[in-house]
Scaffold this motif. Structure first.
Motif, PDB file in Angstrom:
ATOM      1  N   ASP A 110       0.776  -1.164  -0.103  1.00 24.38           N
ATOM      2  CA  ASP A 110       0.213   0.102  -0.154  1.00 24.38           C
ATOM      3  C   ASP A 110       0.697   1.174  -0.003  1.00 24.38           C
ATOM      4  OD1 ASP A 110      -2.216  -1.565   0.155  1.00 24.38           O
ATOM      5  OD2 ASP A 110      -2.405  -1.443   2.183  1.00 24.38           O
ATOM      6  N   ASP A 111       2.182   1.181   0.468  1.00 23.58           N
ATOM      7  CA  ASP A 111       2.848   2.281   0.659  1.00 23.58           C
ATOM      8  C   ASP A 111       3.678   2.571  -0.554  1.00 23.58           C
ATOM      9  OD1 ASP A 111       2.031   3.039   3.184  1.00 23.58           O
ATOM     10  OD2 ASP A 111       3.474   1.512   3.867  1.00 23.58           O
ATOM     11  N   GLY A 112       4.023   1.491  -1.527  1.00 27.35           N
ATOM     12  CA  GLY A 112       4.973   1.804  -2.548  1.00 27.35           C
ATOM     13  C   GLY A 112       5.372   0.498  -3.336  1.00 27.35           C
ATOM     14  N   VAL A 113       6.108   0.563  -4.253  1.00 25.00           N
ATOM     15  CA  VAL A 113       6.620  -0.732  -5.090  1.00 25.00           C
ATOM     16  C   VAL A 113       7.926  -0.708  -4.928  1.00 25.00           C
ATOM     17  CG1 VAL A 113       6.424  -1.562  -7.363  1.00 25.00           C
ATOM     18  CG2 VAL A 113       4.434  -0.114  -6.805  1.00 25.00           C
ATOM     19  N   VAL A 114       8.423  -1.945  -5.174  1.00 27.17           N
ATOM     20  CA  VAL A 114       9.976  -2.317  -5.266  1.00 27.17           C
ATOM     21  C   VAL A 114      10.219  -3.129  -6.197  1.00 27.17           C
ATOM     22  CG1 VAL A 114      11.765  -3.161  -3.766  1.00 27.17           C
ATOM     23  CG2 VAL A 114       9.974  -2.042  -2.501  1.00 27.17           C
ATOM     24  N   ARG A 115      11.153  -2.926  -7.237  1.00 26.82           N
ATOM     25  CA  ARG A 115      11.533  -3.749  -8.198  1.00 26.82           C
ATOM     26  C   ARG A 115      13.215  -4.297  -8.038  1.00 26.82           C
ATOM     27  NH1 ARG A 115       8.569   0.492 -10.330  1.00 26.82           N
ATOM     28  NH2 ARG A 115       7.015   0.175 -11.643  1.00 26.82           N
ATOM     29  N   GLY A 116      13.350  -5.383  -8.836  1.00 21.05           N
ATOM     30  CA  GLY A 116      14.818  -5.816  -8.782  1.00 21.05           C
ATOM     31  C   GLY A 116      14.869  -6.925  -7.987  1.00 21.05           C
ATOM     32  N   ILE A 117      13.953  -7.539  -7.392  1.00 16.94           N
ATOM     33  CA  ILE A 117      13.947  -8.528  -6.377  1.00 16.94           C
ATOM     34  C   ILE A 117      14.748  -9.930  -6.904  1.00 16.94           C
ATOM     35  CG2 ILE A 117      12.121  -7.625  -4.718  1.00 16.94           C
ATOM     36  CD1 ILE A 117      10.249  -9.738  -6.033  1.00 16.94           C
TER      37      ILE A 117
END
Length: 747
Positions: A110-117
């Motif tokens: 809900d607070d944001g998106v993270v890529r590159g996992i």
């Protein structure tokens, strides 16, 4: 909320020293470790430099990246723990599972998106990640609100934690460049595993100087958070450098008191709050953590607490009792706490400075430091004017230097700070040296024995009262010799301290550890007595048999003829209390001013005093005769000098007016301090009398603010004066309301 005890105005009190300390270290002028004998002690015994001891700094945090706090004297990592109990660095985490959108693997919360996992070197077998965001907007009121120096204070940085395999230690990856992509970031274990710090990156690779260093603690899954630890106040890093710095500023020989000691940073001050104030419970949780760590790791821990607040009723704050309980329950735990910066008025020691079992540090002013750091005038040793004084309590315990040039984070422009905050790590370092030496020589010790050795060998600073300085200026070498000699006399191993209790006459129902009479002109005479109760404070971990079989044979003595003891010998069995009483001679203390006597108790078989009990009589000037409603005094104060006048409010008075001036032709600046009958500082907007500008210090107290009782007026001259300051002081009581703008000075 507790606040740090650093004093910005840097005003002092006066008097020559009882002895001159040798100038041993090359950086004596900047950090006077030699004043308390630390330089000579470690020069003679290089391996007794705090090795094997942890100094826990409960403060704004400690920056492990700065020169002086990187390694110990033996090359080990200096900062071995970095925890945040203030909540400032908390990052809340949400459970998130990997998803694929438009062919890209990512984590969406809900607070944001993270890529590159998917590009990470390790990933969770169960596919579960914990995601949160650290935002600069939470640092809006902090001294550092742009942690990556890119000119913006609205950046946010993703924090992703996970367990590589069930039961394995968790890992965290932090988006240090704030681009939402973590494939280029390092996987990090908990700081306690690798003791590595990091910084948020600047887009310009030439800017390698970051404002502060960070470390991370990964909390258990049940708490759903990580702690980012950092010092955005600078106070804690400064204290750590004084206590245990090694090669401060990268200079060989520029050390703190115990350069061989490890440092544990336990952050309690939230620097996004005014003054780096603590948050509810942070000090208590940090103290408890230090105690558990000491017990679980079987390593001595000296807590440095340069935080506190003033007390309404000295010795009755809950945190004082909680600290005493921790010290009684943990044999390898020691505490050095600040007396406070509310001096020079009497009855100003704050909390947790009132703790019975902790060492409470007052601030000593060394003339060499003063000349080098500020160009201070005058000669001889002094006690800082801001250093809080005793009264109802036999505090502070002693003195240590209250100013130093020491380590600070890169953002911090001021490497010189003063306050009882700075005296406290001097004393903490002294305790670490004594413990290190005791461990090396197999000398028995506990916090009570260390305190007895330091108090029993301290040197009083001439011209100051017991309430100003406690036992006086501490000396490490003398204290250790006394500790070794006392160990041979086999003192009771379970004994930590003696709890002294005597009624406080102006506060019915309360007690103190000193007999403090601020009761106008009433002093009890024959046949009235002052009663004292004494009882041993034993280690809670002692065996029942040690407690029940405890026996002490105490010999009592006094240093003044106007105090008469009803007995000179007292026996104490077990944990029960013993009692004795004294009678006073009122005629001997009728002259206005401060009168002090001291009762000393010596334990048979021990070389050090068991305890002391100050008898303090405040005799005020009287204004109850119509012809004496106005009284005047003249005096001269050396740089850093202080004097006191005690004024009793007469019946029917509705206003008190005080004015002070430095006459024309004289030189100097004199500051006016005023304290009410409870020792609380009264606001004095016009508080400086200056010969150069002709300004006068004035204060009017009227109506309900004029509390009945004995007020204290304390003029003092700044140490920046280059010569004596002559002053004229006048006090007047009237039965009418007087406007604060009135010109009431009578020449």
């Amino acid at each position: 909320m507790f606040r740090l005890f650093v004093f910005a105005a840097l005003l002092a009190a006066s008097s020559p020293s009882a002895f001159a300390a040798p100038k041993v270290g090359p950086y004596y002028d900047f950090l006077s470790r030699d004043v308390i004998g630390a330089g000579d002690f470690t020069s003679k015994h290089p391996s007794w430099d705090g090795r094997g001891v942890v100094i826990a700094v409960l403060d704004t945090g400690v920056d492990p990246s700065v020169p002086g706090l990187r390694t110990t004297s033996t090359g080990e990592t200096k900062v071995i723990e970095a925890r945040d109990f203030s909540g400032e660095g908390d990052v809340s985490l949400t459970r998130v599972e990997r998803t694929v959108e438009d062919g890209t693997a990512l984590l969406r919360s809900d607070d944001g998106v993270v890529r590159g996992i998917d590009e990470l070197a390790q990933r969770p077998k169960d596919g579960v990640y914990w995601v949160g965001f650290f935002r600069e907007e939470g640092l809006e009121r902090s001294s550092v609100n742009d942690i990556n120096r890119n000119g913006k204070t609205t950046d946010e940085f993703a924090v992703v934690a996970f367990y590589p395999t069930p039961g394995a230690a968790p890992l965290v990856v932090i988006d240090l460049d704030g681009d939402g992509e973590i494939s280029d970031e390092k996987l990090r274990p908990d700081f306690r595993v690798d003791r590595q710090h990091f910084a948020f990156g600047h887009p310009d690779p030439r800017k390698d100087q970051t404002p502060i260093a960070f470390s991370v603690t990964i909390m258990p899954e049940s708490e759903r958070r990580v702690e980012l630890h950092f010092d955005d106040g600078g106070h804690g890093t400064h204290c750590a450098g004084i206590a245990a710095g090694f090669e401060i500023q990268g200079k060989s020989g520029f050390d703190g008191i115990a350069p061989g000691a490890w440092v544990m940073s336990l952050k309690i001050g939230n620097n996004a709050l005014a003054g780096g104030a603590t948050t509810p419970g942070s000090m208590k949780r940090a103290m408890a953590y230090a105690a558990r760590w000491s017990r679980d790791n079987d390593v001595p821990v000296v807590m440095n607490v340069s935080y506190g607040i003033g007390s309404e009723i000295e010795g009755y704050a809950g945190i004082d009792g909680e600290l005493d309980e921790l010290l009684a329950n943990h044999i390898a735990l020691v505490a050095s706490v600040a007396a406070g910066n509310d001096g020079p008025g009497l009855s100003t020691v704050g909390t947790p400075g009132a703790s019975l079992l902790a060492w409470t540090a007052g601030a000593y002013f060394d003339p060499v430091n003063g000349r080098t750091l500020w160009g201070a005038g005058g000669k001889g040793a002094r006690i800082f004017g801001f250093s809080s004084r005793g009264g109802e309590l036999d505090k502070p315990d002693g003195l240590s230097p209250g100013v130093a040039w020491a380590s600070v984070p890169p953002f911090h422009r001021r490497a010189v700070m003063a306050g009882t905050s700075m005296a406290t790590p001097q004393a903490a370092g002294a305790h670490a040296l004594l413990i290190s030496a005791a461990l090396a020589t197999k000398t028995p010790w506990n916090s009570g024995l260390l305190k007895a050795a330091l108090r029993g060998t301290a040197k009083p600073v001439r011209g100051y009262a017991r309430v100003d300085q406690g036992a006086g200026l501490i000396h490490v070498g003398d204290a250790f010799e006394a500790l070794r000699k006392d160990a041979k006399s086999a003192p009771p191993k379970a004994l930590l301290a003696w709890r002294v209790s005597t009624p406080v006459p102006h506060r019915p129902g309360s007690t103190g550890t000193a007999s403090y009479w601020r009761t106008g002109h009433y002093v009890p005479g024959e046949p009235d007595t002052i009663d004292f109760s004494i009882e041993p404070v034993l280690l809670a971990t002692a065996k029942d048999s040690e407690k029940s079989e405890f026996f002490a044979d105490l010999e009592l003595d006094t240093d003044t003829s106007w105090v008469k003891l009803d007995r000179t010998r007292v026996g104490v069995r077990g944990e029960s209390a013993a009692h004795f009483s004294v009678r006073l001679k009122p005629k001997a203390v009728k002259r206005p001013g401060l009168h002090e006597g001291l009762i000393t108790a010596n334990l048979r078989g021990s070389k050090l005093p068991a305890f002391d009990i100050p008898i303090v009589i405040v005799t005020p000037h009287r204004f109850d005769d119509a012809s004496k409603r106005t009284q005047s005094w003249k005096g001269s104060l050396a740089p850093g000098g202080i004097t006191r006048r005690f004024l009793e409010v007469p019946p029917g008075a509705t206003a008190m007016m005080i004015e002070m001036e430095v006459p024309k032709g004289a030189f100097g600046r004199v500051y006016l301090n005023l304290y009410d009958p409870e020792g609380r500082s009264h606001e004095t907007p016009l508080r400086v009398a200056n010969s150069e500008t002709g300004s006068k210090a004035r204060v009017v107290v009227s109506g309900d603010d004029l509390t009945p009782g004995v007020w204290e007026v304390a003029p003092y001259a700044t140490f920046r004066n280059q010569g004596p300051s002559t002053f004229k002081l006048q006090a007047r009581f009237v039965g009418l309301e007087v406007p604060e703008t009135a010109d009431y000075f009578v020449p």
